[in-house]
Scaffold this motif. Structure first.
Motif, short mmCIF file in Angstrom:
data_model
loop_
_atom_site.label_atom_id
_atom_site.label_comp_id
_atom_site.label_asym_id
_atom_site.label_seq_id
_atom_site.Cartn_x
_atom_site.Cartn_y
_atom_site.Cartn_z
N SER A 1 -41.26 60.40 52.93
CA SER A 1 -40.12 60.61 53.83
C SER A 1 -40.46 61.67 54.88
O SER A 1 -41.21 62.61 54.60
CB SER A 1 -38.88 61.06 53.05
N VAL A 2 -39.91 61.50 56.07
CA VAL A 2 -40.02 62.48 57.14
C VAL A 2 -38.60 62.79 57.63
O VAL A 2 -37.81 61.87 57.87
CB VAL A 2 -40.89 61.95 58.30
N LEU A 3 -38.27 64.09 57.75
CA LEU A 3 -36.94 64.51 58.18
C LEU A 3 -37.07 65.57 59.28
O LEU A 3 -38.01 66.37 59.27
CB LEU A 3 -36.14 65.10 57.01
N TRP A 4 -36.09 65.58 60.21
CA TRP A 4 -36.13 66.54 61.31
C TRP A 4 -34.84 67.36 61.34
O TRP A 4 -33.77 66.89 60.94
CB TRP A 4 -36.29 65.81 62.64
N ASP A 5 -34.95 68.59 61.86
CA ASP A 5 -33.79 69.47 62.00
C ASP A 5 -34.00 70.36 63.22
O ASP A 5 -35.14 70.58 63.66
CB ASP A 5 -33.61 70.32 60.74
N SER A 6 -32.90 70.88 63.75
CA SER A 6 -32.91 71.82 64.89
C SER A 6 -33.56 71.23 66.14
O SER A 6 -34.18 71.95 66.92
CB SER A 6 -33.64 73.12 64.50
N ALA B 1 -38.74 59.70 73.12
CA ALA B 1 -37.75 60.69 72.69
C ALA B 1 -36.67 60.00 71.87
O ALA B 1 -35.57 59.71 72.36
CB ALA B 1 -37.15 61.39 73.90
N THR B 2 -36.97 59.74 70.59
CA THR B 2 -36.06 59.00 69.73
C THR B 2 -35.61 59.79 68.51
O THR B 2 -34.80 59.29 67.71
CB THR B 2 -36.73 57.71 69.24
N LEU B 3 -36.10 60.99 68.31
CA LEU B 3 -35.82 61.75 67.09
C LEU B 3 -34.53 62.53 67.25
O LEU B 3 -34.15 62.94 68.35
CB LEU B 3 -36.98 62.70 66.79
N ALA B 4 -33.86 62.78 66.10
CA ALA B 4 -32.58 63.51 66.12
C ALA B 4 -32.45 64.36 64.88
O ALA B 4 -32.94 64.00 63.80
CB ALA B 4 -31.42 62.52 66.20
N SER B 5 -31.78 65.50 65.02
CA SER B 5 -31.54 66.38 63.88
C SER B 5 -30.73 65.67 62.81
O SER B 5 -29.80 64.90 63.11
CB SER B 5 -30.80 67.64 64.33
N GLY B 6 -31.08 65.97 61.55
CA GLY B 6 -30.36 65.37 60.44
C GLY B 6 -30.76 63.94 60.13
O GLY B 6 -30.26 63.35 59.17
N GLN B 7 -31.68 63.40 60.92
CA GLN B 7 -32.15 62.05 60.69
C GLN B 7 -33.53 62.07 60.03
O GLN B 7 -34.22 63.09 59.99
CB GLN B 7 -32.22 61.28 62.01
N GLY B 8 -33.92 60.93 59.51
CA GLY B 8 -35.23 60.83 58.89
C GLY B 8 -35.60 59.38 58.64
O GLY B 8 -34.80 58.46 58.87
N ILE B 9 -36.82 59.18 58.18
CA ILE B 9 -37.29 57.85 57.85
C ILE B 9 -38.06 57.93 56.52
O ILE B 9 -38.54 58.99 56.14
CB ILE B 9 -38.23 57.27 58.94
N THR B 10 -38.16 56.80 55.85
CA THR B 10 -38.93 56.71 54.62
C THR B 10 -39.89 55.55 54.72
O THR B 10 -39.48 54.42 55.03
CB THR B 10 -38.02 56.54 53.40
N PHE B 11 -41.17 55.84 54.50
CA PHE B 11 -42.19 54.81 54.43
C PHE B 11 -42.39 54.44 52.96
O PHE B 11 -42.66 55.31 52.12
CB PHE B 11 -43.52 55.31 55.01
N SER B 12 -42.27 53.17 52.63
CA SER B 12 -42.43 52.72 51.25
C SER B 12 -43.68 51.85 51.13
O SER B 12 -43.92 50.98 51.98
CB SER B 12 -41.21 51.91 50.80
N PRO B 13 -44.48 52.07 50.09
CA PRO B 13 -45.68 51.25 49.92
C PRO B 13 -45.31 49.83 49.55
O PRO B 13 -44.24 49.58 48.98
CB PRO B 13 -46.42 51.95 48.77
N PRO B 14 -46.18 48.87 49.85
CA PRO B 14 -45.92 47.48 49.46
C PRO B 14 -45.93 47.33 47.95
O PRO B 14 -46.53 48.14 47.24
CB PRO B 14 -47.07 46.70 50.11
N ALA B 15 -45.28 46.29 47.46
CA ALA B 15 -45.25 46.05 46.03
C ALA B 15 -46.66 45.84 45.50
O ALA B 15 -47.48 45.15 46.13
CB ALA B 15 -44.40 44.82 45.73
N PRO B 16 -46.99 46.45 44.36
CA PRO B 16 -48.34 46.27 43.81
C PRO B 16 -48.56 44.85 43.32
O PRO B 16 -47.61 44.08 43.12
CB PRO B 16 -48.38 47.27 42.66
N GLY B 17 -49.82 44.51 43.10
CA GLY B 17 -50.17 43.19 42.60
C GLY B 17 -50.80 43.27 41.22
O GLY B 17 -50.79 44.32 40.56
#
Length: 405
Positions: free
Chosen positions: A73-78, A110-126
């Protein structure tokens, strides 16, 4: 720079880009870490706190959270209303180790905003499963050790020769079967397979008898490096030098008193006709860029620079001497990932090969190399590995003639 991109000075690969920009960490700012939660759901936090770029009065904070579950996860503030604070000059995303693939959230936008974030999830294992059988007979082999690389996960075949690995990460993997009696299993005991998201991959392997047509045998066992203090005049990308052997060495029934040591991990008893750059399967007929009557300790396109060397040494007293040829701290593409290996000629007639400094990459484990012995006409060879990643530090193989040492 934009991602994905191959490694260059001032950039990186195999990375999480939380807010990649030209940031300043002064006495007011800091970079911190923390561990939250309990196993198996811990979170490792990396935070850039009150850093700035361009205007020290306008500071930003953001975090990367590495989840034990595999998410990132990546999160931004201020983040104020400045476009630079919102990511106009930054990169946010993840990238693989060789810079060929990336997942980008924002790149110079310029798309980032305070209090927002994203989560990168790995693909399902095999899963990877199959059956190990005996060469020639097709009989299932029980109790064979099967290894999955990179990572080194292991399992043992059942009574019907079957095995299975679950939760295999997406990517390219080598599946390696080892006999339980120490005999070299041969080239067909290894397969390199791609594993996709949620894929069920079948890899059936065949273990060989560890012999060639001449009657030489091959066995796997841990090998200890022997001292080699004499540095040969070899450096760069190509080249070989002739050395006198302290005692005759016999290969495929022929005794030799001299040999040529090549930068590319080969000891040959025929003078090379040029650089041994045409790395090919053995046995093979004489051709430009190859050789015959050789011991391939780890035939690859090695570089001897940045402190690397090729050395020889003589250990013991007659009739139990050992002549050592060592490639020390050589490298392929990255001088910081150095490999060492030896070939040892024993006065008793055995020939051993050992490796050290093998990192988890498939290339270091032998994906592009050849290990084995070959006769003078290129019609017979005993191959331990051939473009298959099976090598590991502290391990080695021994080749013996049909009459034993």
């Amino acid at each position: 720079s934009a991602i994905p991109s191959p490694y260059t000075h001032g950039a990186s690969n195999a990375a999480v880009y939380a807010f990649w920009d030209d940031l300043v960490v002064d006495s007011t700012a800091s970079v911190r870490t923390g561990l939250v939660g309990t196993a198996p759901e811990r979170q490792f936090v990396i935070e850039w706190h009150d850093v700035w770029s361009g205007d020290r009065q306008s500071r930003i904070s953001f975090q990367v959270v590495l989840h034990e579950t595999g998410d990132i996860s990546v999160l931004w503030d201020s983040l104020d209303r400045r476009r630079s604070a919102q990511g106009q000059g930054a990169v946010v995303g993840i990238e693989n180790a060789d810079g060929t693939d990336a997942l980008v959230y924002s790149q110079f936008t310029a798309t980032l905003a305070s209090g927002q974030g994203i989560t990168f999830s790995p693909p399902a294992p095999g899963t990877v499963s199959g059956v190990v059988t005996q060469a020639g007979t097709g009989v299932p082999v029980p109790d064979a050790l099967v290894v999955l690389n990179p990572g080194g996960a292991t399992t043992v075949t059942a009574a019907d020769g079957s095995y299975e690995f679950v939760d295999v990460p997406v990517g390219t993997h080598a599946v390696v079967a080892h006999r339980d009696d120490g005999v070299c299993a041969g080239v067909d005991a290894t397969e390199v397979v791609p594993v996709g998201a949620g894929a069920a991959v079948t890899s059936d392997l065949t273990v060989g008898p560890g012999t060639d047509a001449f009657g030489n045998t091959c066995s796997e066992a841990p090998e200890t490096f022997l001292p080699a203090a004499t540095t040969l005049p070899l450096s760069g990308y190509n080249g070989s030098v002739e050395v006198s052997l302290p005692f005759p060495v016999t290969l495929y029934g022929q005794a030799y008193t001299t040999a040529w040591v090549d930068v590319d991990g080969v000891v040959t008893f025929q003078e090379p006709d040029g650089a041994l750059t045409n790395i090919s399967a053995i046995p093979s007929a004489p051709a430009s860029g190859t050789t015959n009557a050789a011991v391939y300790a780890f035939w690859n396109d090695w570089i001897v620079e940045e402190g690397a060397s090729v050395r020889t040494g003589l250990v013991g007293t007659a009739p139990d001497r050992a002549f050592v040829v060592e490639w020390r701290d050589v490298w392929l593409w990255d001088w910081s990932a150095q490999v060492s290996f030896q070939v040892v000629f024993y006065e008793s007639g055995e020939i051993s090969v050992a490796w050290d400094g093998i990192d988890p990459s498939l290339a270091a484990q032998g994906l592009y190399g050849v290990v084995g012995i070959e006769n003078a006409t290129g019609t017979d060879a005993l191959v331990y590995s051939q473009f298959t990643p099976v090598l590991s530090s502290g391990q080695g193989v021994r080749f013996e003639g049909p009459g034993g040492p």
